[in-house]
Design an enzyme around this catalytic site. Structure first.
Site, PDB file in Angstrom:
ATOM      1  N   ALA A 115       0.631  -0.974   0.118  1.00  0.00           N
ATOM      2  CA  ALA A 115      -0.066  -0.123  -0.262  1.00  0.00           C
ATOM      3  C   ALA A 115       1.275   1.019  -0.404  1.00  0.00           C
ATOM      4  O   ALA A 115       0.561   2.557  -0.721  1.00  0.00           O
ATOM      5  CB  ALA A 115      -0.965   0.205   0.883  1.00  0.00           C
TER       6      ALA A 115
ATOM      7  N   LYS B  76       4.692   7.199  17.007  1.00  0.00           N
ATOM      8  CA  LYS B  76       3.253   7.177  16.343  1.00  0.00           C
ATOM      9  C   LYS B  76       3.478   5.448  16.835  1.00  0.00           C
ATOM     10  O   LYS B  76       2.231   4.815  17.141  1.00  0.00           O
ATOM     11  CB  LYS B  76       3.986   6.892  15.141  1.00  0.00           C
ATOM     12  CG  LYS B  76       3.220   5.915  14.013  1.00  0.00           C
ATOM     13  CD  LYS B  76       3.812   5.686  12.553  1.00  0.00           C
ATOM     14  CE  LYS B  76       2.495   5.635  11.964  1.00  0.00           C
ATOM     15  NZ  LYS B  76       2.535   5.589  10.039  1.00  0.00           N
TER      16      LYS B  76
ATOM     17  N   SER C  61      -3.230  -2.587   9.734  1.00  0.00           N
ATOM     18  CA  SER C  61      -2.561  -2.925   9.231  1.00  0.00           C
ATOM     19  C   SER C  61      -1.995  -4.705   9.679  1.00  0.00           C
ATOM     20  O   SER C  61      -2.754  -5.274   9.136  1.00  0.00           O
ATOM     21  CB  SER C  61      -1.479  -1.752   8.796  1.00  0.00           C
ATOM     22  OG  SER C  61      -0.412  -2.186  10.167  1.00  0.00           O
TER      23      SER C  61
END
Length: 330
Positions: A11, A210, A279
């Protein structure tokens, strides 16, 4: 930078390759299987929504399965799953020359994470993500520029990439806050492709922040099969996530990467994403290996060596790892 190679056309890698090609950049790519066949036959298909209108374009890439077919590159973008990095390390050599820059655009704690940080941290091993330092030996951390992606994309079919949301990339050199010439060049390459690229004061801090959110919601989604909205709506699960995040924040403070945000503030941001599928949930549904080492096990490994207790993260890792092992995904 004239010779640019995207290693991995999932992706994120597919979006980068398609956007660069659309901007007129001659893009090389390493791919395999159905993705390679699709790219060689029809190029890469990019699906976007522009001004409320669905737009589909195709772009030619010079794709190959063997890096030796492509030769030495000026820039190599690593956009693979961290579970495949040992294989990448064994094969990437022909792409790397004395002056090649490697852009690391992957989830979790990368093999080069401690490079350039406080020398006291050099004694910390990262065997979970770089066993016996095989990746560091193949890809010199000094050649790396880190990249944190704040965007969403999907690969609904081989050779097809769907841009979902966001264009933001944060880049930085592990050794310091001021971008050097190679970092500036790399940022400019992606700016020409329509990405919003920002320099990082500390790329490791951006990675840790993150990770701080992803390290809980990702494995919990794989454990339960739940989308983000259901996870965030469960008070007990949300509280458990907060306890894990407080432990990770303590590790961050110890290694010089403090997080000045309360877990509930991060949960509020995650809640705004609605019923998204992480994901890791997508990988679990597809029966693919799960990125537990880079997202969770590396955190525990660092904590162990610094003698920081992590009972909540330990529980999360143990349950998610057992689930993955039983399913043949770890």
């Amino acid at each position: 930078m004239k010779r640019i190679c995207i290693y991995g056309l999932g992706a994120v890698g597919g979006l980068m390759a398609a956007r660069l090609a659309a901007a007129g950049v001659a893009v090389n790519a390493v791919a395999r299987g159905p993705t390679l066949a699709a790219i060689q036959s029809n190029g890469i298909e990019l699906r976007e929504t522009i001004s409320g209108r669905s737009v589909i374009t195709r772009h030619a890439l010079n794709a190959a399965e063997a890096p030796a077919e492509l030769g030495v590159q000026d820039l190599v973008v690593l956009a693979v799953k961290t579970t495949g990095m040992q294989q990448v390390a064994a094969e990437i050599g022909p792409l790397l020359g004395k002056h090649t820059t490697v852009l690391s655009a992957m989830n979790g704690v990368p093999w080069w994470f401690l490079h350039g940080m406080d020398p006291e941290l050099a004694r910390i091993g990262l065997n979970t993500v770089d066993p016996q330092r095989v990746i560091s030996q193949a890809i010199d951390p000094a050649s790396v520029i880190g990249c944190v992606t704040h965007l969403s994309a999907a690969a609904p079919a081989p050779g097809v990439v769907q841009h979902v949301a966001g264009h933001r990339l944060i880049m930085g050199e592990p050794m310091g806050a001021v971008p050097g010439p190679r970092c500036e060049q790399t940022m400019n390459v992606f700016r020409t492709a329509g990405f919003e690229v920002e320099p990082a004061d500390s790329i490791q801090r951006e990675i840790w922040f993150k990770l701080w959110g992803n390290m809980t919601v990702n494995p919990i989604s794989a454990l339960t099969g739940a989308t983000g909205d259901l996870i965030m709506a469960d008070d007990l699960v949300r509280a458990f996530m907060s306890r894990c995040m407080l432990e990770a924040a303590a590790i961050g403070r110890r290694i010089g990467l403090p997080i000045e945000v309360d877990p509930e503030e991060r949960h509020a941001v995650t809640s705004q994403l609605g019923a998204f599928r992480t994901s890791m949930l997508q990988d679990a549904e597809a029966g693919k290996p799960l990125e537990l080492d880079a997202l969770v096990a590396a955190v525990v490994e660092i904590a162990r060596q610094l003698q920081i207790p992590t009972p909540q993260i330990d529980t999360l890792l143990g349950l998610a790892r057992l689930k993955a092992r039983v399913a043949g995904m770890y």
